[in-house]
Scaffold this motif. Structure first.
Motif, PDB file in Angstrom:
ATOM      1  N   CYS A  29     118.282  18.134  98.263  1.00 27.63           N
ATOM      2  CA  CYS A  29     119.917  18.215  97.676  1.00 27.63           C
ATOM      3  C   CYS A  29     120.001  19.947  98.058  1.00 27.63           C
ATOM      4  O   CYS A  29     120.882  20.242  98.721  1.00 27.63           O
ATOM      5  CB  CYS A  29     119.690  18.319  96.210  1.00 27.63           C
ATOM      6  N   LYS A  30     118.850  20.581  97.553  1.00 27.22           N
ATOM      7  CA  LYS A  30     119.035  22.172  97.970  1.00 27.22           C
ATOM      8  C   LYS A  30     119.161  22.367  99.459  1.00 27.22           C
ATOM      9  O   LYS A  30     119.912  23.424  99.672  1.00 27.22           O
ATOM     10  CB  LYS A  30     117.969  22.886  97.389  1.00 27.22           C
ATOM     11  N   ILE A  63     121.102  22.838  91.225  1.00 25.75           N
ATOM     12  CA  ILE A  63     121.251  21.748  91.501  1.00 25.75           C
ATOM     13  C   ILE A  63     121.266  20.776  90.172  1.00 25.75           C
ATOM     14  O   ILE A  63     120.366  20.711  89.398  1.00 25.75           O
ATOM     15  CB  ILE A  63     120.183  21.116  92.445  1.00 25.75           C
ATOM     16  N   THR A 114     125.963  19.095  96.469  1.00 25.32           N
ATOM     17  CA  THR A 114     124.811  17.926  96.124  1.00 25.32           C
ATOM     18  C   THR A 114     124.685  17.953  94.875  1.00 25.32           C
ATOM     19  O   THR A 114     124.777  18.837  94.166  1.00 25.32           O
ATOM     20  CB  THR A 114     123.596  17.999  97.008  1.00 25.32           C
ATOM     21  N   GLU A 157     115.218  16.380  94.636  1.00 21.77           N
ATOM     22  CA  GLU A 157     115.935  17.507  94.383  1.00 21.77           C
ATOM     23  C   GLU A 157     115.793  18.649  95.455  1.00 21.77           C
ATOM     24  O   GLU A 157     116.977  19.535  95.754  1.00 21.77           O
ATOM     25  CB  GLU A 157     115.400  18.190  93.058  1.00 21.77           C
ATOM     26  N   PHE A 158     115.067  18.853  96.044  1.00 20.31           N
ATOM     27  CA  PHE A 158     114.593  19.773  97.026  1.00 20.31           C
ATOM     28  C   PHE A 158     115.326  19.529  98.292  1.00 20.31           C
ATOM     29  O   PHE A 158     116.015  20.308  98.906  1.00 20.31           O
ATOM     30  CB  PHE A 158     113.190  19.856  97.594  1.00 20.31           C
ATOM     31  N   ILE A 162     110.794  23.737  94.654  1.00 21.43           N
ATOM     32  CA  ILE A 162     111.946  24.466  94.634  1.00 21.43           C
ATOM     33  C   ILE A 162     112.331  25.731  93.829  1.00 21.43           C
ATOM     34  O   ILE A 162     113.045  26.798  94.447  1.00 21.43           O
ATOM     35  CB  ILE A 162     113.124  23.514  93.724  1.00 21.43           C
TER      36      ILE A 162
END
Lengths: 211, 147
Positions: free
Chosen positions: A85-86, B137, A101, A82-83, B15
């Protein structure tokens, strides 16, 4: 005819701490960009509407393509991280590319109706030969650990490949010699009518597969 | 071997410290289904639940928005717009002359590109399984026993 070039995107925003968690733009990243650059005229001719990168990582590759092709296509990236994607969206944004994404395995969360319309599919897979239990053993390992022959992850994508690509779609996959690229070609043929060719071969080697 | 979901949780803490730049837009919603879940047939479109949303300014590019809309599933777009409360002025079906309808294109530009979901979730219409959207996301990863 003059060659069209692809600008390497800037990725100064990625800190050392970021690169502990995502795959840093590396030699193979730039090799993949080189392959896209070499084929850029062909890609232009496809007039792609949807370009998608599996395992988007830092986002440098799809951003490079996006800045070369411009906003006539939509750009998407997926990653199990996920990181990443960011960070990939940030990379694209800083280079003037709109990239969206989402976090999923391959393209598992993309509806079938969309799957068949991907014109350019890119994958710099986890291809390093490792023990099977190293796959997904850590955030960063998901980017490179490929298990037996470095193919355990890659091989899972092949059966659905022909339903992902559009009829004119192209697939860029980065492989190295330990992955047995010739074997990959014949597997691809089993799953569709792929004509595959190495775009750049320098020991790392890369396959460009056309439907 | 860790599951994808476990792996994803490792990233989560990290994140949360990042200042978000771009978040989920309706374009992305149009690209997502839950049909990787084993019992699900369609899983499309997903219901959007919004906790935190923001509006951004994006330059209007007619060519881009026209091309985008031509690629999108209109029903899902309309459904997504309703979920986030921005469906006003959108017709039930895409009218024939939509490419030259400036007003409609600007409306679509706004709803597709300028509304962003930062936090919320996406819900499978069949199983009600929810997928989190955090830091903009959407996370569609499944547990091994769900596939």
């Amino acid at each position: 005819m003059s060659e069209i070039s692809i600008k390497t995107p800037s990725f100064n925003h990625l800190s050392a701490a970021d690169l502990d968690l995502i795959y840093a733009p590396s030699e193979d990243t730039f090799l993949l960009i080189d392959a896209l650059e070499k084929d850029l005229k062909e890609i232009f001719k496809l007039e792609p509407c949807i370009c998608l990168e599996i395992g988007v990582g830092s986002g440098v590759v799809i951003t490079a393509l996006g800045s070369a092709l411009g906003p006539s296509s939509l750009y998407f990236g997926t990653d199990v991280n996920e990181f990443a994607c960011k960070k990939a969206e940030e990379t694209a944004h800083l280079n003037g590319v709109t990239l969206k994404t989402f976090c999923c395995n391959f393209v598992d969360s993309v509806p079938d109706s969309v799957k068949g319309s991907i014109d350019v599919l890119i994958f710099n897979p986890p291809y390093v030969v490792t023990e099977s239990d190293e796959i997904l053993s850590s955030p960063l390992a998901s980017a490179w650990a490929g298990g037996e022959k470095g193919r355990e992850v890659i091989d899972k994508l092949f059966p659905s490949l022909s339903s992902i690509l559009s009829p004119r779609g192209v697939f860029y996959l980065l492989l190295e010699k330990n992955n047995k690229p010739k074997e990959v070609s014949s597997i691809l043929e089993q799953f569709g009518i792929f004509k595959s060719q190495a775009v750049i071969d320098n020991g790392h080697g890369k396959k460009n597969c056309r439907v | 071997m860790k599951t994808l979901l476990q792996l994803s949780n490792i990233f989560h803490d990290r994140i949360n410290t990042i200042k978000s730049i771009r978040n989920m837009k309706l374009i992305t919603h149009n690209m997502l289904t839950s049909n990787a879940l084993k019992t699900v047939k369609e899983g499309y479109p997903l219901q959007i639940y919004v906790d935190e949303v923001k509006q951004v300014d994006v330059d209007f590019q007619q060519q881009f928005i026209t091309k985008t809309v031509s690629k999108l599933n209109w029903k899902a777009l309309l459904f997504g717009a309703k979920c986030i409360g921005h469906s006003e002025g959108l017709p039930e079906t895409l009218p024939e002359n939509w490419e030259s309808n400036d007003e409609l294109l600007k409306k679509l530009h706004h709803v597709l590109l300028e509304i962003e979901v930062i936090t919320g979730s996406l819900e499978c219409p069949e199983t009600k399984r929810r997928f989190p959207i955090s830091n903009g996301i959407p996370n569609m990863l499944l547990n091994e026993d769900e596939v």
